[in-house]
Design a protein around this motif. Structure first.
Motif, PDB file in Angstrom:
ATOM      1  N   SER A  32       0.800  -1.333  -0.023  1.00  0.00           N
ATOM      2  CA  SER A  32      -0.104   0.061   0.030  1.00  0.00           C
ATOM      3  C   SER A  32       0.668   1.229  -0.131  1.00  0.00           C
ATOM      4  O   SER A  32       0.660   2.239  -0.768  1.00  0.00           O
ATOM      5  CB  SER A  32      -0.876  -0.064   1.237  1.00  0.00           C
ATOM      6  OG  SER A  32      -0.151   0.147   2.528  1.00  0.00           O
ATOM      7  N   ARG A  33       2.111   1.163   0.763  1.00  0.00           N
ATOM      8  CA  ARG A  33       2.937   2.430   0.892  1.00  0.00           C
ATOM      9  C   ARG A  33       3.582   2.461  -0.620  1.00  0.00           C
ATOM     10  O   ARG A  33       3.566   3.660  -1.019  1.00  0.00           O
ATOM     11  CB  ARG A  33       4.116   1.958   1.693  1.00  0.00           C
ATOM     12  CG  ARG A  33       4.945   3.250   1.924  1.00  0.00           C
ATOM     13  CD  ARG A  33       4.354   4.115   3.008  1.00  0.00           C
ATOM     14  NE  ARG A  33       5.173   5.098   3.345  1.00  0.00           N
ATOM     15  CZ  ARG A  33       5.952   5.136   4.357  1.00  0.00           C
ATOM     16  NH1 ARG A  33       6.088   4.026   5.167  1.00  0.00           N
ATOM     17  NH2 ARG A  33       6.995   6.014   4.566  1.00  0.00           N
ATOM     18  N   ALA A  34       3.892   1.558  -1.207  1.00  0.00           N
ATOM     19  CA  ALA A  34       4.434   1.652  -2.583  1.00  0.00           C
ATOM     20  C   ALA A  34       3.450   1.937  -3.956  1.00  0.00           C
ATOM     21  O   ALA A  34       3.881   1.915  -5.173  1.00  0.00           O
ATOM     22  CB  ALA A  34       5.489   0.708  -2.842  1.00  0.00           C
ATOM     23  N   GLY A  35       2.065   1.476  -3.399  1.00  0.00           N
ATOM     24  CA  GLY A  35       1.187   1.378  -4.476  1.00  0.00           C
ATOM     25  C   GLY A  35       1.172   0.401  -5.600  1.00  0.00           C
ATOM     26  O   GLY A  35       1.061   0.505  -6.789  1.00  0.00           O
ATOM     27  N   ILE A  36       1.649  -0.861  -5.082  1.00  0.00           N
ATOM     28  CA  ILE A  36       1.924  -1.881  -5.969  1.00  0.00           C
ATOM     29  C   ILE A  36       1.027  -3.044  -5.574  1.00  0.00           C
ATOM     30  O   ILE A  36       0.651  -3.062  -4.392  1.00  0.00           O
ATOM     31  CB  ILE A  36       3.308  -2.370  -6.262  1.00  0.00           C
ATOM     32  CG1 ILE A  36       3.921  -2.664  -4.785  1.00  0.00           C
ATOM     33  CG2 ILE A  36       4.107  -1.461  -7.106  1.00  0.00           C
ATOM     34  CD1 ILE A  36       5.545  -3.164  -4.992  1.00  0.00           C
ATOM     35  N   PRO A  37       0.677  -4.219  -6.433  1.00  0.00           N
ATOM     36  CA  PRO A  37      -0.081  -5.148  -5.571  1.00  0.00           C
ATOM     37  C   PRO A  37       0.810  -6.028  -4.759  1.00  0.00           C
ATOM     38  O   PRO A  37       2.006  -6.075  -5.006  1.00  0.00           O
ATOM     39  CB  PRO A  37      -0.638  -5.788  -6.879  1.00  0.00           C
ATOM     40  CG  PRO A  37       0.297  -5.542  -7.701  1.00  0.00           C
ATOM     41  CD  PRO A  37       0.892  -4.370  -7.544  1.00  0.00           C
ATOM     42  N   ALA A  38       0.141  -6.752  -3.901  1.00  0.00           N
ATOM     43  CA  ALA A  38       0.924  -7.789  -3.181  1.00  0.00           C
ATOM     44  C   ALA A  38       0.155  -8.885  -3.185  1.00  0.00           C
ATOM     45  O   ALA A  38      -1.205  -9.088  -3.022  1.00  0.00           O
ATOM     46  CB  ALA A  38       0.514  -7.487  -1.431  1.00  0.00           C
TER      47      ALA A  38
END
Lengths: 297, 447
Positions: free
Chosen positions: A259-265
């Motif tokens: 969420s911090r980097a704006g990428i999917p986990a």
């Protein structure tokens, strides 16, 4: 040694009448033993995809299963060092002690990556012989399946032909599947990812993807907030397209970073049973690739 | 007991690859490294010449990789336990559990302030294809105590294993655990009263695991029986016999359990215990006779989906009954203005007790736990010595609360508070800060 083998052979037919009892340390080897052994083996998987194979309790139920095993199929490379030795010691089963045909270590049949240059616990929970998560590369599965077929034929000669034929059948289907996966995975080449633990080293190596960050500060050490913040800062410079974790790992660190980097986990199944689609080895890689491709279009 | 020089010799002897011919070994290792690198370079060159197709179907049968060249790999696995503490305790002198004959052992001389709590050297390896060996040395100032030194068969099969030497008995649950594996900073009152620390013996153990889905284990031991509650008796034959049986299994993926019953029969001759007599003066007593102990133990563990990494809970409880029968001599100390007159008369006791504890890992690295100890001095019949030795109606109890933090699997820091009412007329608040570090090879712990 020879006496033991003789004893072992004498003892074998008693149990060979029933199905061969296979004790698999991890679900991937249980699935592989099922592919090769079919109805001639009775498989017990000591762990599930929801459990961390490094941290398993040497439970009484596992000792009871080890007691009756004709073949133990484990990863080796110290993955099970915290629990397997206790089971082998407590079960009183002479046929499955290390060095005997009844003891099969998958890691012995593949080339291990990331063998540490120095051994020091200051570097975390390092494995002296290399990274043990070998099954995440399907080429390793094939290598292990060949060896496992030979081993099953060795300890259960009565059904050797059946093992060989199922082994060949599996290898053919696996090669076809690998060709398919390889074609599909072309867009993943050189894609950068962050990982929670070095669980996917072999997968990423096979797909020629790049690991730019690891959430654990040292292998086996829990990700702490301070380290995660540094990883987040590092991802500003060398961005990753996704964060990968295994189904059994806590979602918090990966989700926080994502969420911090704006990428999917992504919660990859990691092994058979890791999610509903990963019901067998084929499903495991189908689902893994689908998830990766979806995250990196 | 060993002198330091002997310890040094023992340690040197444990590293034969270095001690015997250090230089030759080094040379051999260098040669082995050189040849292994050459082989690897050749392999790499070969691969460069013939690029590997990633999914080569006609791969040859994989060969089992050879074990690493023999360097120090034949040396035993060695681990070292470093343990120490700070204890805030009252100056209570001899720490006797009210109503129980003192068992000696580590619990009795609790040091106040900073102290080393236990330093243990553990070595183990396969002896050959048929046996494995194990040694645990407890190192103390100017002494090394052999806590365990045993061999165990690996090749009997059929669920059988035979152990011989000095070992911790398979009785109960906590008995085989050394202090570094305890969940609290100090011993349970039950084990302190029964054995001092844990019941160790020189002897043999035969154990059998049944070929069933339900875990079933049965064991029998016979040994010298020199440690409390028995004594060395200078006789042939066995001084003590122990029997135990355990059952265990899983309930769903998240729960597992083990429960068992054990029995210990030991003989004592002139077993020395220091008591306080009617006048509150130190009295030496000698017990000769039989000691029988029954124990029941239960352990239950929970971890969500069996994954103990994030959260887990462990409950364990043990109960015992002990009866002793024989004679007790209270040595004549009338010169020091006290009661005993050197009378040797019948002695009988029936005593019991238990502990129950729960330890909860509420997040990775952090655990908290509560333990309750309670003993029942039961009936103690000193015979004619009742005139000199007091009976007690104190029921020793203790509440303990602990919090521990484990930065890794190999280190642990612990804070503990105990409300201890185990001594006659004492109500003590105890504080412990403890560290437990384990160095070297990765130990595997039992359930």
């Amino acid at each position: 040694m020879r006496n033991l083998l003789v004893l072992f052979v004498l003892w074998l037919p008693v149990h060979a009448q029933a199905a061969l009892n296979v004790f698999a340390c991890e679900p991937e080897w249980a699935a592989l033993a099922h592919e090769v052994g079919g109805g001639d083996v009775k498989i017990y998987s000591a762990t599930t995809a929801m459990q961390d194979p490094h941290r398993i309790e040497a439970r009484p139920s596992l000792i009871a299963q080890m007691r009756r095993a004709d073949l133990v199929v484990c990863t080796g490379a110290e993955l099970e060092i915290g629990w397997l030795p206790v089971l082998l010691r407590e079960a009183g089963n002479a046929a499955v002690q290390p060095g005997l045909p009844g003891y099969f270590e998958a890691a012995r049949f593949v080339a291990l990556l990331d063998k540490p240059a120095r051994l020091d616990r200051a570097d975390g929970d390092v494995h002296a012989s290399g990274n043990p998560h070998i099954h995440t590369d399907p080429r390793n599965i094939l290598r292990v399946s060949t060896a496992l077929t030979a081993r099953l034929a060795e300890i259960d000669p009565a059904n050797a032909a059946a093992y060989r034929s199922r082994g060949q059948d599996f290898a053919a289907r696996w090669n076809a599947a690998m060709a398919r996966w390889q074609t599909r995975a072309a867009p993943l080449k050189e894609v950068s990812v962050a990982v929670q633990h070095a669980s996917f080293l072999y997968l990423l190596n096979w797909l020629e993807m790049r690991t730019v960050a690891t959430l654990e500060p040292k292998p086996g050490v829990e990700p702490a907030l301070g380290h995660l913040a540094r990883v987040a800062a590092q991802l500003q410079v060398t961005p990753a397209r996704m964060v990968l974790r295994a189904a059994y790992q806590s979602p918090r660190p990966a989700d926080w970073l994502a969420s911090r980097a704006g990428i999917p986990a992504l919660a990859l199944p990691y092994t058979v049973g890791g999610n509903a689609r990963a019901g067998d080895l084929f499903g495991l890689f189908d689902d893994t690739l689908d998830q990766l491709l979806k995250a990196a279009p | 007991m060993l002198r330091p020089a002997l310890i040094a010799a023992a340690i040197v002897a444990a590293f034969p690859a270095y001690a015997d011919s250090g230089l030759d070994a080094l040379r051999a290792e260098l040669r082995a490294m050189k040849s292994s690198y050459e082989a690897r370079i050749q392999a790499l060159e070969a691969r460069l010449e013939k690029p590997e197709s990633p999914a080569a179907p006609a791969e040859p049968l994989p060969q089992q990789t050879a074990a690493a060249p023999a360097g120090n790999h034949f040396n035993p696995d060695i681990s070292l336990i470093l343990q120490g503490r700070y204890a805030h305790l009252q100056d209570a002198g001899e720490r006797r559990i009210a109503g129980f004959l003192p068992s000696g052992g580590h619990g009795a001389d609790a040091a106040r302030g900073f102290s080393l709590d236990g330093t243990e050297l553990v070595m183990s390896a396969s002896v050959d294809p048929y046996f494995r060996g194990h040694l645990i040395l407890a190192l103390q100032d100017e002494a090394a105590e052999i806590e365990e030194a045993w061999f165990q068969t690996t090749g009997l099969g059929n669920g059988l294993s035979l152990k011989g030497g000095r070992f911790r008995s398979g009785l109960g649950y906590q008995n085989e655990q050394h202090p570094h594996a305890w969940d609290f900073a100090d011993n349970t009152l039950m084990y302190r009263a029964l054995f001092g620390e844990g019941y160790g013996n020189d002897g043999v153990q035969l154990k059998w695991v049944a070929p069933t889905d339900l875990f079933m284990e049965f064991g029998a031991e016979a040994g010298r029986g020199a440690s409390f509650p028995g004594t060395d008796r200078n006789t042939n034959g066995a001084g003590s016999v122990a029997l135990f049986g355990h059952l265990g299994g899983d309930v769903g993926a998240s729960h597992s359990w083990r429960a068992g019953v054990s029995y210990l029969h030991a003989h004592a001759r002139d077993r020395d215990s220091e008591l306080e007599d009617m006048n509150g003066v130190h009295a030496d007593t000698l017990f000769s006779g039989k000691s029988k102990t029954w124990m029941a133990d239960v352990v239950w563990k929970w971890a969500p989906n069996g994954n103990a990494r994030e959260q887990n809970f462990k409950f364990s409880a043990e109960y015992f009954r002990r009866s002793e029968r024989g004679s007790l001599l209270c040595e004549d100390n009338s010169a020091e203005d006290s009661a005993c007159t050197g009378l040797d008369d019948a002695y009988r006791s029936h005593q019991s007790g238990f502990y129950a504890q729960g330890v909860y890992q509420f997040m990775p690295r952090w655990r908290t736990g509560y333990r309750y100890d309670r003993l029942n001095p039961g009936t103690v019949d000193f015979g004619a010595n009742s005139a000199f030795l007091p009976a007690t109606d104190t029921q020793p109890t203790r509440h303990s609360l602990m919090l521990d933090y484990s930065p890794s699997e190999f280190s642990r820091l612990r804070l503990q508070y105990s409300k201890d009412k185990s001594m006659e007329g004492q109500n003590e608040n105890q504080w412990f800060v403890q560290y437990v570090h384990s160095l070297g090879s990765h130990g595997a712990h039992k359930f």
